[in-house]
Scaffold this active site. Structure first.
Site, short mmCIF file in Angstrom:
data_model
loop_
_atom_site.label_atom_id
_atom_site.label_comp_id
_atom_site.label_asym_id
_atom_site.label_seq_id
_atom_site.Cartn_x
_atom_site.Cartn_y
_atom_site.Cartn_z
N MET A 1 23.72 9.49 3.82
CA MET A 1 23.54 10.76 4.52
C MET A 1 23.72 10.58 6.03
O MET A 1 24.30 11.44 6.70
CB MET A 1 22.16 11.34 4.22
CG MET A 1 22.01 12.80 4.64
SD MET A 1 23.14 13.91 3.75
CE MET A 1 22.20 14.19 2.25
N LYS B 1 -17.94 -1.09 4.85
CA LYS B 1 -18.20 -2.22 3.95
C LYS B 1 -19.68 -2.32 3.56
O LYS B 1 -20.01 -2.56 2.40
CB LYS B 1 -17.74 -3.50 4.65
CG LYS B 1 -18.02 -4.79 3.92
CD LYS B 1 -17.54 -5.98 4.75
CE LYS B 1 -17.86 -7.30 4.07
NZ LYS B 1 -17.39 -8.45 4.90
N GLU C 1 0.81 -1.21 0.00
CA GLU C 1 0.00 0.00 0.00
C GLU C 1 0.85 1.27 0.00
O GLU C 1 0.47 2.28 -0.60
CB GLU C 1 -0.95 0.01 1.20
CG GLU C 1 -2.06 -1.01 1.12
CD GLU C 1 -1.70 -2.36 1.74
OE1 GLU C 1 -2.59 -3.22 1.84
OE2 GLU C 1 -0.51 -2.54 2.11
N PHE D 1 -12.38 -7.10 13.60
CA PHE D 1 -11.22 -7.53 12.83
C PHE D 1 -10.83 -6.47 11.81
O PHE D 1 -11.65 -5.99 11.04
CB PHE D 1 -11.54 -8.85 12.13
CG PHE D 1 -10.43 -9.35 11.25
CD1 PHE D 1 -9.23 -9.76 11.79
CD2 PHE D 1 -10.58 -9.39 9.87
CE1 PHE D 1 -8.20 -10.23 10.97
CE2 PHE D 1 -9.57 -9.85 9.04
CZ PHE D 1 -8.37 -10.27 9.61
N GLN D 2 -9.56 -6.09 11.84
CA GLN D 2 -8.97 -5.11 10.93
C GLN D 2 -9.63 -3.74 11.02
O GLN D 2 -9.64 -2.98 10.05
CB GLN D 2 -8.99 -5.62 9.48
CG GLN D 2 -7.99 -6.74 9.23
CD GLN D 2 -7.76 -7.04 7.76
OE1 GLN D 2 -8.61 -6.77 6.92
NE2 GLN D 2 -6.61 -7.63 7.44
#
Length: 573
Positions: free
Chosen positions: A484, A159, A47, A109-110
């Site tokens: 760096m 959803k 993602e 969940f999630q």
């Protein structure tokens, strides 16, 4: 239409030509609609990569990049990409799935409160709880991505709203007013029209002026043309921030280069010694001015700050004249002002000082371009730039030493062709951003300079690159360390190289070839030239694993907290 179908139809009507994303349980209804309705979608491998690809696409086109992710870890994996877009003012629409409304707040969940998590790094965000507000929220979100100062906006859609039938698209648009939740109560704007005469008077009184062009001069449609006309009209010396690179032609005699921690000596001299600083579309970050408190105490300096975002004016430095305006509108109104006709000032002594410093630096750069083994980063960037000169390539970097070397030594030929992570300094940005940038303009070569550290953070997006088979030419600048970090440890931490050495890097050519991408290795001038030729001859992607001397540092350099003219440049007086 279901909620999912309405989302897809909305994107189609906005002429979105691609969305980047990654499916999951709470966006499966949306992905089913994407499939059934033939909407163009590109599957990233992570993602974060999807967000950076949407970011790169938006920077090249000026249109919002669209990214889609599921709830919970899918949405939270977008956070770095959203924060990166927020700090660099990149328009982005993030669409995330959420648990069903009945499960909201139950730690289902999630489930993750992505609207709360992203509140500080978006222009605005939405949790859709009323199905009839889905389209109005999407409409308002789309408008917000590009209005005023561009930036990311997130819409979180449960959803069950994606699944349910909501109604006919056109009927819903006709019967539901567009929302107006994003209301900002603020004082009247101070526009250019009322201040143009004061600006010209300040320029007339100045002996050492500098025009600083920030990222706003790239973002604002038409600003590049009016900026260049203003510079030609006034003859004012001009420098740019890292995000403003490409706003002014690099062969313009008034151009001084980049300001900032690794900017050019002449630009930083002008930044520190000017008696009038006209900053347009720049936010005065610490990487540009060092310590804001010390910079504010500089005597004999007048500051004019022009920005579309009133929150930036006065945030880090105190302006004498403040103008809240779009960059294009500012320069246009300045050129149209009656005060423009009679303006004449040459600043000859000041420009000669800056030209002398610029000449010294150009001579030093020519020394850096000598072919040696081990390869130096300056030489590598210069050779690639020479090979594509005149073809208007898109140039993308990851973050680190190679980013600064590229900014210093690769001339950019047109606006929106310099893609880099400025405000956030996001390692891993380079590869997915280059994919999104190339996806926006596949007829042009995209040149990516990335480090061995940053490249390994999003290396999985080689799969996406091969899927799209885009002409992205990847130059991995391998110095076997976090360059760096190692440089700072060398200069300021007693050479204590803690957790900065990458002495077990893989063979990047083998990894590229495992993704069926052609690749080669360069470790001396002869092999570098050969690999550049192979890369440019390849129709699709090509990876060059470039071996560098680990001890090379980026100069010029301004140590943290120092002023712009307090520059470290051992090889220059």
């Amino acid at each position: 239409m279901t909620g999912a179908e309405l989302i897809v139809e909305f994107l189609k009507r906005k002429n979105v030509t691609n969305a980047y994303g990654y499916p999951g349980g709470f966006v499966l209804f949306l992905y089913d609609a994407i499939y059934r309705m033939g909407f163009p979608h590109t599957l990233a491998r992570h993602e974060q990569g999807a967000a950076h690809a949407a970011d790169g696409y938006a920077r090249v086109t000026g249109k919002p990049g669209v990214v889609i992710a599921t709830s919970g870890p899918g949405a939270t994996n977008l956070v770095t990409g959203i924060a990166n877009a927020h700090l660099d003012s990149v328009p982005m629409l993030a669409i995330t799935g959420a648990v069903a409304r009945k499960d909201t707040g139950t730690d289902a969940f999630q489930e993750a409160d992505i609207t709360g998590i992203t509140l500080p790094i978006t222009k605005y965000n939405y949790l859709v709880m009323n199905p009839l507000e889905l389209l109005p929220m999407l409409e308002e979100a789309w408008e917000l991505t590009t209005s005023g100062r561009p930036g990311p906006v997130l819409v979180n859609i449960p959803k069950d709203i994606q699944q349910m039938e909501i109604g006919d698209y056109d009927d819903l648009m006709a019967n539901n007013r567009i929302r107006s939740t994003y209301v900002r109560h603020r004082p009247s704007k101070i526009r250019t029209e009322s201040m143009a005469e004061k600006v010209y008077a300040a320029l007339q009184a100045s002996e050492r002026p500098l025009l600083l062009a920030g990222g706003g001069c790239i973002i604002s449609p038409g600003a590049v043309e009016t900026l260049r006309a203003f510079v030609n009209h006034t003859g004012i010396p001009v420098a740019n921030t890292l995000m403003g690179k490409g706003a002014i032609s690099e062969d313009n005699p008034c151009y001084l280069g980049n300001v900032g921690m690794h900017g050019t000596p002449q630009a930083n001299l002008a930044m520190g010694r000017s008696d009038l600083l006209l900053a347009v579309g720049a936010r005065f970050s610490d990487r540009v001015i060092g310590d804001p408190a010390r910079y504010n105490q500089l005597q004999d300096k007048k500051l004019i700050h022009v920005d579309i975002d009133i929150a930036e004016i006065g945030k880090n430095v105190r302006p004498d004249i403040e103008i809240e305006d779009d960059a294009a509108d500012f320069f246009k109104k300045m050129l149209e002002s009656p005060a423009a006709k009679g303006f004449a000032k040459d600043w000859q002594d000041w420009k000669e000082q800056l030209a002398d410093k610029k000449s010294q630096y150009e001579m030093l750069k020519q020394q850096m371009y000598q072919p040696v083994t081990p390869l130096t980063p300056q030489y590598v960037v210069h050779e690639v730039a020479n090979a594509v000169k005149g073809t208007d390539p898109i140039v993308v970097t990851d973050v680190g030493q190679h980013q600064m070397f590229t900014a210093q030594h690769f001339p950019i030929e047109s606006p929106r062709s310099w893609i880099t992570s400025g405000g956030a300094g996001t390692m891993g940005f380079g590869l997915p951003a280059a994919i999104g940038a190339s996806d926006a303009a596949p007829e042009r070569n995209t040149i990516l300079f990335t480090g061995d550290g940053g490249f390994q953070m999003t290396i999985e997006e080689l799969g996406l690159l091969k899927d799209l088979n885009l002409p992205v030419k990847v130059f991995i600048m391998d110095n076997a360390c976090l360059g760096m970090v190692r440089q700072w440890q060398e200069l300021f931490y007693g050479r204590n190289y803690a957790a900065s050495i990458l002495d077990n890097n893989p063979d990047f050519c083998l990894i590229a070839q495992a993704y069926n991408i052609s690749a080669g290795r360069a470790d001396d001038p002869e092999s570098l030239k050969a690999e550049i030729a192979k890369a440019l001859a390849e129709e699709g992607p090509y990876v060059v694993h470039v071996m560098l001397n680990p001890g090379d540092n980026v100069y010029p350099m301004i140590p943290a907290g120092k002023l712009p003219h307090e520059i470290i440049m051992p090889d220059m007086e």
